[in-house]
Design a protein around this motif. Structure first.
Motif, PDB file in Angstrom:
ATOM      1  N   PHE A 116       0.799  -1.226   0.000  1.00  0.00           N
ATOM      2  CA  PHE A 116       0.000   0.000   0.000  1.00  0.00           C
ATOM      3  C   PHE A 116       0.833   1.278   0.000  1.00  0.00           C
ATOM      4  O   PHE A 116       0.462   2.251  -0.656  1.00  0.00           O
ATOM      5  CB  PHE A 116      -1.007  -0.008   1.154  1.00  0.00           C
ATOM      6  N   ARG A 117       1.924   1.319   0.718  1.00  0.00           N
ATOM      7  CA  ARG A 117       2.763   2.536   0.721  1.00  0.00           C
ATOM      8  C   ARG A 117       3.876   2.424  -0.322  1.00  0.00           C
ATOM      9  O   ARG A 117       4.088   3.330  -1.110  1.00  0.00           O
ATOM     10  CB  ARG A 117       3.389   2.786   2.087  1.00  0.00           C
ATOM     11  N   GLY A 118       4.584   1.292  -0.304  1.00  0.00           N
ATOM     12  CA  GLY A 118       5.742   1.145  -1.179  1.00  0.00           C
ATOM     13  C   GLY A 118       5.398   1.100  -2.650  1.00  0.00           C
ATOM     14  O   GLY A 118       6.137   1.630  -3.478  1.00  0.00           O
ATOM     15  N   VAL A 119       4.270   0.478  -2.993  1.00  0.00           N
ATOM     16  CA  VAL A 119       3.899   0.373  -4.405  1.00  0.00           C
ATOM     17  C   VAL A 119       2.753   1.332  -4.736  1.00  0.00           C
ATOM     18  O   VAL A 119       2.911   2.265  -5.526  1.00  0.00           O
ATOM     19  CB  VAL A 119       3.505  -1.078  -4.789  1.00  0.00           C
ATOM     20  N   ILE A 120       1.601   1.111  -4.128  1.00  0.00           N
ATOM     21  CA  ILE A 120       0.405   1.864  -4.532  1.00  0.00           C
ATOM     22  C   ILE A 120       0.543   3.357  -4.238  1.00  0.00           C
ATOM     23  O   ILE A 120       0.276   4.188  -5.112  1.00  0.00           O
ATOM     24  CB  ILE A 120      -0.861   1.259  -3.882  1.00  0.00           C
ATOM     25  N   GLN A 121       0.950   3.715  -3.023  1.00  0.00           N
ATOM     26  CA  GLN A 121       1.068   5.146  -2.711  1.00  0.00           C
ATOM     27  C   GLN A 121       2.171   5.808  -3.533  1.00  0.00           C
ATOM     28  O   GLN A 121       2.010   6.926  -3.994  1.00  0.00           O
ATOM     29  CB  GLN A 121       1.313   5.360  -1.212  1.00  0.00           C
ATOM     30  N   THR A 122       3.258   5.112  -3.736  1.00  0.00           N
ATOM     31  CA  THR A 122       4.365   5.667  -4.507  1.00  0.00           C
ATOM     32  C   THR A 122       3.959   5.930  -5.956  1.00  0.00           C
ATOM     33  O   THR A 122       4.314   6.950  -6.533  1.00  0.00           O
ATOM     34  CB  THR A 122       5.567   4.699  -4.471  1.00  0.00           C
ATOM     35  N   ILE A 123       3.176   5.025  -6.529  1.00  0.00           N
ATOM     36  CA  ILE A 123       2.797   5.134  -7.940  1.00  0.00           C
ATOM     37  C   ILE A 123       1.493   5.918  -8.134  1.00  0.00           C
ATOM     38  O   ILE A 123       1.401   6.788  -8.994  1.00  0.00           O
ATOM     39  CB  ILE A 123       2.662   3.729  -8.590  1.00  0.00           C
ATOM     40  N   PHE A 124       0.482   5.616  -7.329  1.00  0.00           N
ATOM     41  CA  PHE A 124      -0.852   6.177  -7.564  1.00  0.00           C
ATOM     42  C   PHE A 124      -1.254   7.278  -6.582  1.00  0.00           C
ATOM     43  O   PHE A 124      -2.283   7.917  -6.775  1.00  0.00           O
ATOM     44  CB  PHE A 124      -1.904   5.065  -7.535  1.00  0.00           C
ATOM     45  N   TYR A 126      -1.313   9.144  -2.411  1.00  0.00           N
ATOM     46  CA  TYR A 126      -1.703   9.016  -1.012  1.00  0.00           C
ATOM     47  C   TYR A 126      -3.177   8.637  -0.841  1.00  0.00           C
ATOM     48  O   TYR A 126      -3.512   7.711  -0.104  1.00  0.00           O
ATOM     49  CB  TYR A 126      -1.372  10.351  -0.336  1.00  0.00           C
ATOM     50  N   VAL A 127      -4.078   9.337  -1.515  1.00  0.00           N
ATOM     51  CA  VAL A 127      -5.514   9.110  -1.338  1.00  0.00           C
ATOM     52  C   VAL A 127      -5.911   7.729  -1.861  1.00  0.00           C
ATOM     53  O   VAL A 127      -6.646   6.993  -1.189  1.00  0.00           O
ATOM     54  CB  VAL A 127      -6.335  10.228  -2.028  1.00  0.00           C
ATOM     55  N   GLY A 158      -0.482   6.668   5.876  1.00  0.00           N
ATOM     56  CA  GLY A 158      -0.126   7.210   4.563  1.00  0.00           C
ATOM     57  C   GLY A 158       0.526   8.576   4.680  1.00  0.00           C
ATOM     58  O   GLY A 158       1.495   8.887   3.969  1.00  0.00           O
ATOM     59  N   TYR A 159       0.011   9.390   5.591  1.00  0.00           N
ATOM     60  CA  TYR A 159       0.600  10.712   5.831  1.00  0.00           C
ATOM     61  C   TYR A 159       2.016  10.588   6.394  1.00  0.00           C
ATOM     62  O   TYR A 159       2.912  11.345   6.011  1.00  0.00           O
ATOM     63  CB  TYR A 159      -0.298  11.515   6.778  1.00  0.00           C
TER      64      TYR A 159
END
Length: 189
Positions: A116-124, A126-127, A158-159
């Motif tokens: 969720f942080r390393g892949v999804i948040q980095t690419i897509f 925070y929200v 996430g923040y």
């Protein structure tokens, strides 16, 4: 369609354990596979793992305990029907040793934070990552208090990643939350 809690009740302890570990291992594999497709170079991940003790303590350990304290306050303020997940967490943690709770909490923290942080948040962003994290915890969707708590936790962690860009921070915060809540469920009925 049966509720998730009804399905869980039909599983033996061994089956529940197997499903739990397989699910987390699948998240780890998904993280790695998505990384191959979404990152130009896997070495990009390297700078998200900074061994910064001060940041890990200040942004990982302390916020983890703050989130646990908020959870406890909610449990004291609201009737149990508002935060009852169908007994799933109780079933998962009630009969585990402290070491097994630590192992499970670490596996969950690493698997979920990498994805969720390393892949999804980095690419897509925070929200998207925070919303997906909350939705993946499907058993909380029909319980307003639990869903608000998981949304808060998701956006807060996430923040923390936005602030620090350090997965060791978010893994630590996630571990502190899961381990502490697991211990509380195990020893304090």
């Amino acid at each position: 369609m049966k509720k998730q809690s009804d399905l869980i009740k039909q599983l033996s302890d061994k089956e529940l354990n197997t499903h739990l570990y397989v699910t987390q291992l699948l998240l780890l594999v998904l993280s790695v596979l998505l990384s191959f497709f979404l990152f130009d170079d896997l070495s990009e991940w390297g700078h998200y793992f900074a061994w910064d003790i001060q940041a890990i303590c200040y942004y990982g350990i302390i916020p983890g305990f703050i989130i646990v304290a908020v959870d406890i306050v909610f449990m004291l303020v609201f009737p149990s029907r508002f935060y009852d997940d169908g007994g799933i967490n109780k079933r998962i943690f009630s009969n585990r040793s402290v070491g097994n709770i630590a192992l499970l909490a670490m596996l969950v923290a690493v698997a979920e934070e990498l994805l969720f942080r390393g892949v999804i948040q980095t690419i897509f962003g925070y929200v998207v990552a925070s919303a997906l994290f909350a939705v993946v915890h499907i058993r909380y969707l029909k319980k307003v208090v639990l869903f608000i708590l998981i949304l808060f936790v998701s956006f807060y962690i996430g923040y923390l990643f936005e602030l620090t860009e350090n997965l060791l921070v978010t893994i630590t915060a996630h571990f502190v939350i899961d381990f502490t809540m697991g211990i509380l469920i195990r020893f304090y009925k």
